[in-house]
Design a protein around this motif. Structure first.
Motif, short mmCIF file in Angstrom:
data_model
loop_
_atom_site.label_atom_id
_atom_site.label_comp_id
_atom_site.label_asym_id
_atom_site.label_seq_id
_atom_site.Cartn_x
_atom_site.Cartn_y
_atom_site.Cartn_z
N GLN A 117 0.95 -30.35 114.03
CA GLN A 117 1.35 -30.87 112.72
C GLN A 117 2.86 -30.72 112.52
N SER A 118 3.40 -29.56 112.89
CA SER A 118 4.84 -29.33 112.76
C SER A 118 5.62 -30.30 113.64
N ALA A 139 8.35 -32.96 112.34
CA ALA A 139 9.71 -32.91 112.87
C ALA A 139 10.09 -34.25 113.51
N ALA A 140 9.17 -34.86 114.22
CA ALA A 140 9.44 -36.16 114.85
C ALA A 140 9.75 -37.22 113.79
N LYS A 141 8.99 -37.22 112.70
CA LYS A 141 9.25 -38.17 111.61
C LYS A 141 10.62 -37.91 110.98
N ALA A 142 10.94 -36.63 110.78
CA ALA A 142 12.23 -36.28 110.18
C ALA A 142 13.37 -36.73 111.08
N ILE A 143 13.24 -36.50 112.37
CA ILE A 143 14.29 -36.90 113.31
C ILE A 143 14.45 -38.42 113.30
N GLN A 153 16.44 -32.79 102.10
CA GLN A 153 15.09 -33.27 101.78
C GLN A 153 14.12 -32.98 102.92
N GLU A 154 14.52 -33.27 104.14
CA GLU A 154 13.65 -33.06 105.29
C GLU A 154 13.36 -31.57 105.50
#
Length: 156
Positions: free
Chosen positions: A30-31, A35-39, A59-60
């Protein structure tokens, strides 16, 4: 968390509970996805827009870690500081746009901020923990590279 000092390697350990979802393989997956979405979102920001980048980063970080407040702080050439981006719980006093004199952050702390550009204070009221140091080291450890060191009392 591992960092090097001139006489040794320093390892910061933090206790975890086996029942904590974030430490399980499911939590790790899940993390990773978060993290992949945030990047991906960060990579989509046009270059040169530091304000938008800082807004997106705070925000991220808040979404990933769930902190009550996340800020980006800028040191100006005259050494005063400014909160240039912030996301917080609605019941917390805003710091965005506030300027602080150079004397507000001691030189030693300023050095640490410039060396370690990320500072996390997970619980400003948590008691400090005992440091275990190998007695064979020629001098006391330096914690300037440690992200888990206790915060100054002014943060409580």
């Amino acid at each position: 968390i591992l960092h090097r000092i001139d006489v040794a390697l320093v390892i910061d350990f933090e206790p975890i509970s086996p029942s904590d979802v974030s430490t399980s393989s499911m939590g790790a997956l899940q993390s990773y996805k978060l993290a992949a979405k945030a990047i991906s979102r960060l990579q989509s920001i046009p270059s040169g827009n530091i304000g938008l980048l800082c807004d997106m980063i705070v925000q991220e970080v808040r979404e990933l870690l769930g902190y009550d407040r996340v800020m980006a702080y800028k040191f100006h050439h005259d050494e005063h500081g400014e909160v240039i981006s912030e996301i917080r719980r609605s019941d917390l006093e805003p710091y965005l746009g506030l300027h602080y004199p150079a004397t507000d952050i001691p030189q030693a702390s300023r050095f640490l901020f410039l060396r370690n550009r990320v500072r996390m204070i997970c619980d400003c009221c948590a008691p400090p923990v005992t440091v275990i140091q190998d007695k064979r080291l020629p001098r006391d450890l330096s914690f300037c590279g440690s992200t888990l060191r206790a915060p100054h009392g002014c943060h409580a």
